[in-house]
Design an enzyme around this catalytic site. Structure first.
Site, short mmCIF file in Angstrom:
data_model
loop_
_atom_site.label_atom_id
_atom_site.label_comp_id
_atom_site.label_asym_id
_atom_site.label_seq_id
_atom_site.Cartn_x
_atom_site.Cartn_y
_atom_site.Cartn_z
NE ARG A 56 -2.23 -1.04 3.66
CZ ARG A 56 -1.85 -0.05 4.45
NH1 ARG A 56 -2.11 1.20 4.13
NH2 ARG A 56 -1.20 -0.29 5.58
CE LYS A 198 -6.10 -4.57 4.50
NZ LYS A 198 -6.84 -5.17 5.63
CG HIS A 217 -7.41 -4.88 10.42
ND1 HIS A 217 -6.10 -4.51 10.55
CD2 HIS A 217 -7.46 -5.66 9.31
CE1 HIS A 217 -5.38 -5.04 9.58
NE2 HIS A 217 -6.18 -5.73 8.81
CB SER A 235 2.28 -7.61 10.27
OG SER A 235 3.08 -8.51 9.58
CE LYS A 239 -4.90 -10.45 11.56
NZ LYS A 239 -5.35 -9.19 10.93
CB THR A 240 -2.96 -15.85 9.87
OG1 THR A 240 -3.23 -14.54 9.36
CG2 THR A 240 -3.43 -16.88 8.87
CG ASP A 254 -7.45 -8.74 6.91
OD1 ASP A 254 -6.67 -8.61 7.87
OD2 ASP A 254 -7.50 -7.92 5.98
NE ARG A 319 -0.03 -9.11 2.11
CZ ARG A 319 -0.65 -8.86 3.26
NH1 ARG A 319 -1.68 -9.60 3.62
NH2 ARG A 319 -0.26 -7.87 4.03
#
Length: 528
Positions: A56, A198, A217, A235, A239-240, A254, A319
């Site tokens: 981004r 996003k 988020h 990050s 979390k994942t 997400d 990604r």
């Protein structure tokens, strides 16, 4: 230029024969390969590269300042204002640019799995692979829904149109502009597909609170008894990994929202990081990357076309985009009840935060506003020692409204639905980064499981003297000493020094929040 004129120009463009409308995955793959926008991998996924922009570009993101947004948006470095004149000038040029292409691609679908709150969106792209990306990440319509689709927000993406900052009023050749008045997102100059995803999340963060719905988020899953858990974290916090539980069904990885009806996924797909991905570590994600998936900036073996997930020569931000249906253990539709457990994940490289602590409502709001984790040495150029980093509500770049809006809504929903909130440190224990060791994943999993099953609700706790956190003195599967940070350090004086250092960082960060009650401020660490 009026909103009517904006819509008229889009309608005229959409009517052109050059617009390919809601093509199937197979048709889009054919287009991508024919146009040489990407390559077919050995797994059947499409690999595409994004050139200069591999992530981004927050300095190039703007919100149009007008009579609708002026009093609502929290203006600043994140939400940079741009005038309607600049937006309209670029809009004219982008529409003309797309109208001159041999083909452009249209996807109509939805953001929001709950039909009461979903946003009908239209994504118009110059690249076929960007349209495939949108189709995999947003919610795909049925044939009947497509016929009756009435667009509420449009994304217009023209990567090969590059702005001239001196003429067009931008900061660079790239621009991401959101007009809430015209309900248009305008993207140009960047090939990074994540801007599409996003930008719609930012739109939902603006629209949903006005319907008393909290956008979040976070990842979410649901247990066999219908108990729902939310996992917030920046990050590198896990979390994942921690939300992917074979005994619980994934709601989403997400972006979610919490209404008076329960939790729902905003998306219809996943956008997973690929660096060092392996079937052994993350089998669900690894096996989800198949035909129709999009690999972004992943390097391929030139002979076998196998993805090389260890190769970060293009970027570390590699990604994979794929539909959530590619994950076996999911809930469909991506809707569940109210959260029983909320987990804030932090990777504290200073080694002073407890591995798990139960938060009061005020502490939950404080740590939600703080959104703390650590950057480690070597992860970014110039970072030579651990650095505290804070991202408001664990999603600062995507929040158009004042942070207190989201924090207050969270507090109200915690009260209303009696959710338990835990702060979990997946970072260091027994010393800071370089001295101590990373918290064992098995310990963290045991703590998460205990929290989800309610085993910590009646456990005796002690209060941390600096951070004011309530620390369980016992947790199944975890040695008691590990639970109390200062007991894991060789020298308590060194622990005290690091803890006070981090407490000061929390205070410095929190000073930016205006209008936050003293009760919430007092829920932070004590710094002397």
């Amino acid at each position: 230029m009026s909103t009517v004129n904006q819509k008229s120009k889009l309608t005229d463009l959409f009517a052109q024969e050059t617009v390919m409308k809601n093509l199937s995955v197979a048709e889009l793959v054919e287009k991508i390969l024919f146009r040489k926008e990407g390559r077919l991998t050995a797994t059947g996924a499409i690999q595409a590269e994004t050139g200069r922009y591999t992530g981004r570009s927050p300095e190039d993101k703007f919100i149009v300042e007008d009579e609708i947004s002026k009093e609502k948006v929290d203006w600043g470095n994140v939400n940079q204002p741009i005038s309607e004149d600049v937006f309209e000038g670029l809009y004219e040029k982008v529409i003309h640019h797309l109208g001159a292409q041999d083909e452009i691609y249209s996807f109509k679908g939805f953001a929001g799995a709950d039909q009461q709150y979903r946003l009908p969106i239209h994504v118009l792209t110059e690249f076929a692979w960007h349209n495939l990306f949108a189709q995999q990440l947003f919610i795909r319509p049925t044939a009947e829904e497509l016929v009756n689709h009435e667009t509420a927000f449009t994304v217009v993406s023209a990567p090969t149109f590059k702005a001239d900052p001196e003429v067009d009023g931008t900061h660079s050749e790239a621009f991401i502009m959101v007009s809430f008045k015209h309900r248009i997102v305008l993207i140009g100059g960047t090939e990074y597909a994540g801007e599409i995803k996003k930008s719609i999340f930012s739109v939902m963060n603006y629209l949903l609170p006005q319907q008393d719905v909290l956008p979040m988020h976070c990842s979410a899953n649901v247990g066999p008894e219908g108990d729902v858990a939310l996992f917030f974290g920046l990050s590198g916090t896990g979390k994942t990994t921690l939300s992917a539980d074979p005994h619980r069904r994934l709601i989403g990885d997400d972006e979610h929202a919490w209404s008076n009806r329960g939790v729902f996924n905003i998306e219809g797909g996943c956008y997973a990081k690929c660096v060092s991905l392996s079937r052994e570590k993350e089998p669900q994600i690894y096996d989800a990357i198949r035909f129709g998936s999009v690999l972004e900036n992943v390097v391929l073996d030139e002979e076998t076309r196998e993805p090389d997930y260890e190769n970060t020569s293009l970027t570390e931000n590699t990604r994979a985009a794929y539909p959530i249906e590619n994950i076996d253990n999911i809930t469909q539709p991506s809707i569940a009840g109210h959260p029983n457990t909320i987990v804030f994940l932090t990777a504290d490289a200073f080694g002073v935060l407890p591995p798990i602590s139960k938060l009061t409502k005020e502490q939950a709001m404080y740590h939600f506003l703080s959104g703390y984790t650590s950057k480690l040495a070597g992860t970014e150029r110039g970072v030579t020692s651990p650095q505290a980093t804070f991202s408001t509500c664990f999603g600062s770049p995507f929040l158009p409204l004042h942070a207190s809006t989201y924090a207050e809504m969270l507090g109200e929903k915690i009260d209303q639905f009696d959710a338990n909130v835990y702060l979990v440190n997946t970072g260091w224990t027994g010393g800071a980064y370089g001295e101590g060791s990373r918290m064992k994943l098995s310990y963290t999993r045991s703590m998460i499981q205990a929290a989800l099953e309610g085993e910590l609700n009646s456990t005796e706790t002690v209060t941390d003297e600096i951070f004011g956190l309530n620390i369980p003195t016992h947790c199944p599967g975890v040695p008691d000493d590990v639970l109390i940070p200062k007991k894991t350090w060789k020298k308590e004086s060194e622990y005290q020094e690091k803890a006070k250092h981090l407490a000061k960082k929390f205070h410095e960060n929190f000073s930016k929040f205006d209008g936050v009650s003293q009760k919430i401020r007092n829920a932070g660490p004590t710094y002397k």
